[in-house]
Design a protein around this motif. Structure first.
Motif, mmCIF file in Angstrom:
data_model
loop_
_atom_site.group_PDB
_atom_site.id
_atom_site.type_symbol
_atom_site.label_atom_id
_atom_site.label_comp_id
_atom_site.label_asym_id
_atom_site.label_seq_id
_atom_site.Cartn_x
_atom_site.Cartn_y
_atom_site.Cartn_z
ATOM 1 N N TYR A 5 13.528 -37.507 -80.891
ATOM 2 C CA TYR A 5 13.611 -36.860 -82.197
ATOM 3 C C TYR A 5 12.992 -35.465 -82.098
ATOM 4 C CZ TYR A 5 14.546 -41.587 -83.875
ATOM 5 O OH TYR A 5 15.086 -42.842 -84.067
ATOM 6 N N PHE A 6 13.685 -34.474 -82.661
ATOM 7 C CA PHE A 6 13.225 -33.091 -82.559
ATOM 8 C C PHE A 6 13.195 -32.456 -83.949
ATOM 9 C CE2 PHE A 6 15.476 -34.221 -78.672
ATOM 10 C CZ PHE A 6 14.544 -33.895 -77.694
ATOM 11 N N SER A 7 12.094 -31.814 -84.272
ATOM 12 C CA SER A 7 11.953 -31.157 -85.569
ATOM 13 C C SER A 7 12.639 -29.793 -85.545
ATOM 14 C CB SER A 7 10.465 -30.988 -85.904
ATOM 15 O OG SER A 7 9.830 -30.198 -84.897
ATOM 16 N N PRO A 8 12.950 -29.235 -86.714
ATOM 17 C CA PRO A 8 13.717 -27.981 -86.774
ATOM 18 C C PRO A 8 13.078 -26.807 -86.043
ATOM 19 C CG PRO A 8 13.719 -29.049 -88.905
ATOM 20 C CD PRO A 8 12.755 -29.821 -88.051
ATOM 21 N N ASP A 9 11.750 -26.795 -85.902
ATOM 22 C CA ASP A 9 11.112 -25.664 -85.227
ATOM 23 C C ASP A 9 11.462 -25.614 -83.744
ATOM 24 O OD1 ASP A 9 9.368 -28.086 -85.282
ATOM 25 O OD2 ASP A 9 8.155 -26.877 -83.899
ATOM 26 N N LEU A 10 12.068 -26.706 -83.214
ATOM 27 C CA LEU A 10 12.481 -26.727 -81.812
ATOM 28 C C LEU A 10 13.920 -26.281 -81.618
ATOM 29 C CD1 LEU A 10 10.781 -30.075 -80.692
ATOM 30 C CD2 LEU A 10 9.993 -27.729 -80.306
ATOM 31 N N PHE A 11 14.671 -26.171 -82.710
ATOM 32 C CA PHE A 11 16.038 -25.619 -82.617
ATOM 33 C C PHE A 11 16.262 -24.668 -83.798
ATOM 34 C CE2 PHE A 11 16.084 -29.692 -84.764
ATOM 35 C CZ PHE A 11 16.973 -29.569 -85.827
ATOM 36 N N TYR A 15 19.261 -24.619 -86.587
ATOM 37 C CA TYR A 15 18.777 -25.032 -87.905
ATOM 38 C C TYR A 15 19.129 -23.979 -88.963
ATOM 39 C CZ TYR A 15 15.529 -25.861 -91.741
ATOM 40 O OH TYR A 15 14.983 -26.058 -92.977
ATOM 41 N N GLN A 16 18.901 -22.705 -88.630
ATOM 42 C CA GLN A 16 19.192 -21.639 -89.579
ATOM 43 C C GLN A 16 20.687 -21.558 -89.861
ATOM 44 O OE1 GLN A 16 17.088 -19.775 -91.385
ATOM 45 N NE2 GLN A 16 18.949 -19.049 -92.420
ATOM 46 N N ALA A 17 21.515 -21.699 -88.804
ATOM 47 C CA ALA A 17 22.971 -21.633 -88.981
ATOM 48 C C ALA A 17 23.461 -22.756 -89.884
ATOM 49 C CB ALA A 17 23.663 -21.697 -87.623
ATOM 50 N N ILE A 18 22.939 -23.952 -89.679
ATOM 51 C CA ILE A 18 23.347 -25.091 -90.499
ATOM 52 C C ILE A 18 22.815 -24.953 -91.921
ATOM 53 C CG2 ILE A 18 23.011 -27.577 -90.836
ATOM 54 C CD1 ILE A 18 23.286 -27.911 -87.839
ATOM 55 N N THR A 19 21.563 -24.498 -92.053
ATOM 56 C CA THR A 19 20.980 -24.325 -93.382
ATOM 57 C C THR A 19 21.770 -23.307 -94.190
ATOM 58 O OG1 THR A 19 18.766 -24.916 -92.594
ATOM 59 C CG2 THR A 19 18.903 -23.652 -94.641
ATOM 60 N N THR A 20 22.203 -22.233 -93.517
ATOM 61 C CA THR A 20 23.016 -21.226 -94.206
ATOM 62 C C THR A 20 24.322 -21.833 -94.699
ATOM 63 O OG1 THR A 20 22.086 -19.455 -92.846
ATOM 64 C CG2 THR A 20 24.194 -19.015 -93.936
ATOM 65 N N PHE A 22 24.720 -24.797 -95.603
ATOM 66 C CA PHE A 22 24.439 -25.769 -96.653
ATOM 67 C C PHE A 22 23.828 -25.143 -97.900
ATOM 68 C CE2 PHE A 22 25.247 -28.834 -93.401
ATOM 69 C CZ PHE A 22 25.635 -29.978 -94.070
ATOM 70 N N ASP A 23 23.809 -23.806 -97.964
ATOM 71 C CA ASP A 23 23.267 -23.155 -99.156
ATOM 72 C C ASP A 23 23.994 -23.585 -100.421
ATOM 73 O OD1 ASP A 23 21.257 -21.808 -97.914
ATOM 74 O OD2 ASP A 23 22.302 -19.896 -97.757
ATOM 75 N N THR A 24 25.299 -23.859 -100.274
ATOM 76 C CA THR A 24 26.101 -24.228 -101.454
ATOM 77 C C THR A 24 26.355 -25.734 -101.534
ATOM 78 O OG1 THR A 24 28.131 -23.858 -100.192
ATOM 79 C CG2 THR A 24 27.280 -22.001 -101.481
ATOM 80 N N VAL A 25 25.687 -26.479 -100.665
ATOM 81 C CA VAL A 25 25.925 -27.918 -100.613
ATOM 82 C C VAL A 25 24.611 -28.658 -100.782
ATOM 83 C CG1 VAL A 25 26.785 -29.825 -99.208
ATOM 84 C CG2 VAL A 25 27.879 -27.589 -99.066
ATOM 85 N N LYS A 26 24.604 -29.634 -101.637
ATOM 86 C CA LYS A 26 23.419 -30.459 -101.817
ATOM 87 C C LYS A 26 23.428 -31.561 -100.759
ATOM 88 C CE LYS A 26 20.960 -33.443 -105.079
ATOM 89 N NZ LYS A 26 20.984 -34.054 -106.429
ATOM 90 N N ALA A 27 22.510 -31.453 -99.787
ATOM 91 C CA ALA A 27 22.408 -32.491 -98.766
ATOM 92 C C ALA A 27 21.905 -33.773 -99.425
ATOM 93 C CB ALA A 27 21.446 -32.052 -97.668
ATOM 94 N N LEU A 28 22.564 -34.858 -99.154
ATOM 95 C CA LEU A 28 22.278 -36.091 -99.886
ATOM 96 C C LEU A 28 21.054 -36.817 -99.349
ATOM 97 C CD1 LEU A 28 26.005 -37.157 -100.167
ATOM 98 C CD2 LEU A 28 24.567 -36.199 -101.960
ATOM 99 N N ASN A 29 21.092 -37.197 -98.103
ATOM 100 C CA ASN A 29 19.985 -37.910 -97.475
ATOM 101 C C ASN A 29 20.317 -38.087 -96.006
ATOM 102 O OD1 ASN A 29 21.814 -40.173 -97.365
ATOM 103 N ND2 ASN A 29 21.285 -40.590 -99.498
ATOM 104 N N ASP A 30 19.550 -38.876 -95.295
ATOM 105 C CA ASP A 30 19.788 -39.091 -93.871
ATOM 106 C C ASP A 30 20.995 -39.975 -93.599
ATOM 107 O OD1 ASP A 30 17.722 -37.490 -93.206
ATOM 108 O OD2 ASP A 30 16.306 -39.075 -92.686
ATOM 109 N N SER A 31 21.756 -40.309 -94.636
ATOM 110 C CA SER A 31 22.956 -41.117 -94.450
ATOM 111 C C SER A 31 24.181 -40.257 -94.141
ATOM 112 C CB SER A 31 23.225 -41.962 -95.702
ATOM 113 O OG SER A 31 22.202 -42.924 -95.871
ATOM 114 N N ILE A 32 23.988 -38.953 -94.031
ATOM 115 C CA ILE A 32 25.075 -38.092 -93.575
ATOM 116 C C ILE A 32 24.490 -37.122 -92.551
ATOM 117 C CG2 ILE A 32 24.885 -36.290 -95.332
ATOM 118 C CD1 ILE A 32 28.066 -36.510 -95.417
ATOM 119 N N ALA A 33 25.265 -36.840 -91.518
ATOM 120 C CA ALA A 33 24.737 -36.050 -90.410
ATOM 121 C C ALA A 33 25.800 -35.128 -89.853
ATOM 122 C CB ALA A 33 24.220 -36.984 -89.308
#
Length: 287
Positions: A5-11, A15-20, A22-33
């Motif tokens: 398991y790796f936290s976002p500070d390691l990638f 992480y920034q590319a994916i977060t960008t 998802f700016d317009t998307v509400k991430a639901l929970n760990d049930s989607i990846a």
């Protein structure tokens, strides 16, 4: 299966590319990846410190907490240029996804879209990236051998896998090498063509179409760096007898020859693909 398991500070780049995205998307929970190329980019960043661009976002639903409608909405928001209705990719857990769905060990990775955005990878995936090695999963080898043993009933699936798996391995190696990452291929005992006559050329063309898109996305219109490497790997793996490609015209001819065998394979998405003289497909299907 053992996981890391790796936290976002390691990638951070991935992480920034994916977060960008998802700016317009509400991430639901760990049930989607995120899996596929986006997650693979994260793993390369974690293991090798290399940041790779993310071209699209492949989603997978884990369990039943996310509905088909929620999955579809997220896919459309994240991939606005994809006008086709998405197939809902769903698995009961990550272990099933990693064991039964994926083709290479380095793809046994996902980024959970809960609040923490944790990257989860099998130890085999981590080892493969650190060793810079593309290796088929046990599940994919088992599947292909099952098709091989099935005789006429599964012959089509066997012919597909026998070419598609080594062709995809060559595609990954070519794209990485074109970007300066020297990855090797180890197909273990996965069946593969022993000569060009055994190759299913449709799948060779499919990977070339993808590599041409990557070439232009990463290096500009008309670039054929990864594609030349890919076709040379096909030659080394005894999947094609085509002459060595070096020029744009060589690559166009390679694609043209495949298109004339399989006119239902439409080359698109690149300047090079636009140079191919497309013909109408008849009722024949790929063998």
């Amino acid at each position: 299966m053992i996981y890391s398991y790796f936290s976002p500070d390691l990638f951070p780049g991935t992480y920034q590319a994916i977060t960008t995205r998802f700016d317009t998307v509400k991430a639901l929970n760990d049930s989607i990846a995120v899996y596929g190329g986006g997650a693979r980019s994260g793993l390369l960043e974690v293991t090798l410190g290399v940041r790779r661009p993310i071209r699209d976002v492949d989603l997978v639903a884990i369990g039943d907490a996310v509905t088909d409608e929620q999955y579809t909405q997220m896919h459309k928001l994240l991939n606005p240029s994809d006008y086709t209705e998405p197939h809902v990719e769903r698995h009961p857990d990550l272990e099933t996804l990693f064991k039964d769905r994926l083709d290479f060990t380095m793809n046994q990775v996902a980024i959970l879209l809960g609040a923490r955005r944790v990257l989860v990878a099998s130890t085999l995936a981590v080892e493969a990236c650190r060793d810079r090695l593309i290796v088929p999963t046990e599940g994919r080898i088992r599947e292909t051998k099952k098709f091989e043993a099935g005789g006429d009933e599964t012959a089509k699936q066997y012919l597909r896998n026998r070419t598609n798996v080594p062709a995809r391995a060559a595609y990954f190696a070519a794209v990485f090498r074109a970007a300066g990452l020297d990855f090797d291929i180890d197909l273990l005992d996965h069946p593969r063509p022993t000569n060009p006559e055994e190759s299913h050329s449709f799948f060779l063309g499919l990977m070339v179409r993808k590599s041409l898109m990557v070439d232009e996305a990463e290096r500009g219109p008309g670039d054929i760096t990864a594609t030349n490497i890919l076709i040379e790997l096909y030659r080394e793996l005894h999947m094609t007898a085509s002459p060595k490609t070096q020029t744009l015209e060589d690559v166009v001819k390679f694609c043209q020859d495949i298109h004339e065998q399989h006119p239902h394979l439409k080359f698109y998405g690149s300047v090079v693909a636009a140079l191919i003289q497309h013909i109408e497909a008849d009722t024949q299907t790929s063998r």
